[in-house]
Write an enzyme that holds these catalytic residues in place. Structure first.
Site, PDB file in Angstrom:
ATOM      1  N   ASN A  10      28.947  28.725  43.446  1.00  9.16           N
ATOM      2  CA  ASN A  10      28.055  29.818  43.840  1.00  9.16           C
ATOM      3  C   ASN A  10      26.836  29.868  42.899  1.00  9.16           C
ATOM      4  O   ASN A  10      26.960  30.257  41.739  1.00  9.16           O
ATOM      5  CB  ASN A  10      28.840  31.132  43.782  1.00  9.16           C
ATOM      6  CG  ASN A  10      28.030  32.312  44.268  1.00  9.16           C
ATOM      7  OD1 ASN A  10      26.808  32.301  44.190  1.00  9.16           O
ATOM      8  ND2 ASN A  10      28.718  33.326  44.760  1.00  9.16           N
ATOM      9  N   ASP A  69      36.248  34.604  39.044  1.00  9.54           N
ATOM     10  CA  ASP A  69      36.740  35.049  40.345  1.00  9.54           C
ATOM     11  C   ASP A  69      36.393  36.515  40.484  1.00  9.54           C
ATOM     12  O   ASP A  69      36.642  37.315  39.577  1.00  9.54           O
ATOM     13  CB  ASP A  69      38.244  34.829  40.518  1.00  9.54           C
ATOM     14  CG  ASP A  69      38.598  34.866  42.000  1.00  9.54           C
ATOM     15  OD1 ASP A  69      38.091  33.998  42.747  1.00  9.54           O
ATOM     16  OD2 ASP A  69      39.333  35.775  42.424  1.00  9.54           O
ATOM     17  N   PHE A 157      23.353  39.090  46.022  1.00 14.27           N
ATOM     18  CA  PHE A 157      24.047  38.299  47.043  1.00 14.27           C
ATOM     19  C   PHE A 157      25.269  39.077  47.513  1.00 14.27           C
ATOM     20  O   PHE A 157      25.534  40.195  47.048  1.00 14.27           O
ATOM     21  CB  PHE A 157      24.453  36.929  46.473  1.00 14.27           C
ATOM     22  CG  PHE A 157      25.530  36.994  45.401  1.00 14.27           C
ATOM     23  CD1 PHE A 157      25.209  37.356  44.103  1.00 14.27           C
ATOM     24  CD2 PHE A 157      26.859  36.690  45.694  1.00 14.27           C
ATOM     25  CE1 PHE A 157      26.195  37.413  43.116  1.00 14.27           C
ATOM     26  CE2 PHE A 157      27.846  36.728  44.716  1.00 14.27           C
ATOM     27  CZ  PHE A 157      27.515  37.105  43.421  1.00 14.27           C
ATOM     28  N   GLY A 158      26.020  38.469  48.423  1.00 10.48           N
ATOM     29  CA  GLY A 158      27.298  39.030  48.852  1.00 10.48           C
ATOM     30  C   GLY A 158      27.181  40.472  49.326  1.00 10.48           C
ATOM     31  O   GLY A 158      26.353  40.801  50.193  1.00 10.48           O
ATOM     32  N   TYR A 159      28.013  41.326  48.743  1.00 10.87           N
ATOM     33  CA  TYR A 159      28.078  42.734  49.163  1.00 10.87           C
ATOM     34  C   TYR A 159      27.074  43.613  48.422  1.00 10.87           C
ATOM     35  O   TYR A 159      27.112  44.841  48.583  1.00 10.87           O
ATOM     36  CB  TYR A 159      29.498  43.274  48.928  1.00 10.87           C
ATOM     37  CG  TYR A 159      30.575  42.569  49.721  1.00 10.87           C
ATOM     38  CD1 TYR A 159      30.909  42.979  51.005  1.00 10.87           C
ATOM     39  CD2 TYR A 159      31.257  41.482  49.179  1.00 10.87           C
ATOM     40  CE1 TYR A 159      31.896  42.333  51.735  1.00 10.87           C
ATOM     41  CE2 TYR A 159      32.257  40.822  49.892  1.00 10.87           C
ATOM     42  CZ  TYR A 159      32.564  41.254  51.167  1.00 10.87           C
ATOM     43  OH  TYR A 159      33.545  40.609  51.888  1.00 10.87           O
ATOM     44  N   ASP A 160      26.179  43.033  47.614  1.00 11.48           N
ATOM     45  CA  ASP A 160      25.208  43.845  46.860  1.00 11.48           C
ATOM     46  C   ASP A 160      24.457  44.858  47.736  1.00 11.48           C
ATOM     47  O   ASP A 160      24.250  45.991  47.305  1.00 11.48           O
ATOM     48  CB  ASP A 160      24.197  42.945  46.134  1.00 11.48           C
ATOM     49  CG  ASP A 160      24.746  42.385  44.824  1.00 11.48           C
ATOM     50  OD1 ASP A 160      25.563  43.060  44.176  1.00 11.48           O
ATOM     51  OD2 ASP A 160      24.364  41.263  44.446  1.00 11.48           O
ATOM     52  N   LYS A 179      20.824  44.570  37.060  1.00 10.98           N
ATOM     53  CA  LYS A 179      22.176  44.282  37.547  1.00 10.98           C
ATOM     54  C   LYS A 179      23.037  43.714  36.419  1.00 10.98           C
ATOM     55  O   LYS A 179      24.159  44.175  36.188  1.00 10.98           O
ATOM     56  CB  LYS A 179      22.146  43.309  38.744  1.00 10.98           C
ATOM     57  CG  LYS A 179      23.546  43.048  39.304  1.00 10.98           C
ATOM     58  CD  LYS A 179      23.586  42.086  40.478  1.00 10.98           C
ATOM     59  CE  LYS A 179      25.043  41.780  40.835  1.00 10.98           C
ATOM     60  NZ  LYS A 179      25.193  40.673  41.787  1.00 10.98           N
TER      61      LYS A 179
END
Ligand code: ITT
Length: 197
Positions: A10, A69, A157-160, A179
């Site tokens: 990632n 993870d 990214f992702g659920y941000d 962040k």
């Protein structure tokens, strides 16, 4: 320890980890095109999966590596998507396809759930392993918020875009420095570094 291989596929993780560890004087090296097959993440916890990844990459590369993870725990969903965060919607060949599909599923699952019950947190577990499988250090960090009603923000990214913070912004509306200063990953990294001494 002055340089570490960041064992992740990632690129967003590499960037965030590199920014925090760089400030702490540790150089971060990406996996690059080492051609190591991604290990199967079949652990029941973030800790188990972080160890699986750290050991697999350390062994394959013959180097000490850092694995991450991470995922999202939503209280109204009993902690889901949790360790299944990356493939929550079950569709998408690429990260760019999976992220919006995962966000859309999360909003569907929470339809009708009032704000007070939309509490959630990002969790990040970091693990450093040697090629012989020895775990050198581990740490965990969290980042609390509530799940919004629509994605907002273009950073991260992702659920941000769905994690609404106490100040009303989403995690995707923070600059990368903001962040990293507050996030699960930043907190886990700051907890990890003293253990490396
Ligand atoms: P590696 O396993 O190769 O490190 P990955 O992206 O598949 O890469 P995970 O298995 O740890 O990583 O899955 C983490 C998922 O959790 C990720 O795909 C995001 O959807 C979400 N996630 C983790 N950290 C996040 C963050 O800082 N902001 C938003 N979403 C995050």
């Amino acid at each position: 320890m002055k340089s570490l291989v960041i064992a992740t596929s990632n690129p967003h993780k590499v960037e965030e980890i590199g920014a925090v560890l760089g400030q702490l004087g540790i150089e971060c090296l990406p996996l690059g095109d080492a051609g190591v097959p991604e290990p199967k993440e079949d652990g029941a916890t973030f800790e188990e999966n972080a160890r699986i990844k750290a050991r697999a990459y350390a062994k394959a590369l013959g180097r000490t590596v850092l694995a991450d993870d991470s995922g999202l725990e939503v209280d109204a969903l009993g902690g889901a998507p949790g360790v299944h965060s990356a493939y929550y919607a079950g569709v998408g060949a690429t990260r760019a396809e999976r992220d919006p599909a995962n966000n859309a599923r999360l909003l569907r699952e929470l339809a009708g759930v009032p704000d007070a019950q939309r509490t959630a947190r990002f969790v990040c577990v970091l693990c450093i392993a040697r090629p012989d499988g020895t775990i050198v250090a581990e740490s965990r960090g969290t980042f609390d918020g509530r799940i919004g009603h629509a994605p907002r923000g273009a950073n991260g990214f992702g659920y941000d875009p769905l994690l609404v913070l106490a100040d009303g912004r989403t995690s995707a509306e923070l600059s990368s420095d903001e962040k990293n200063a507050r996030s699960h990953r930043g907190n886990a990294l700051r907890a990890l570094v003293p253990k490396l001494a």
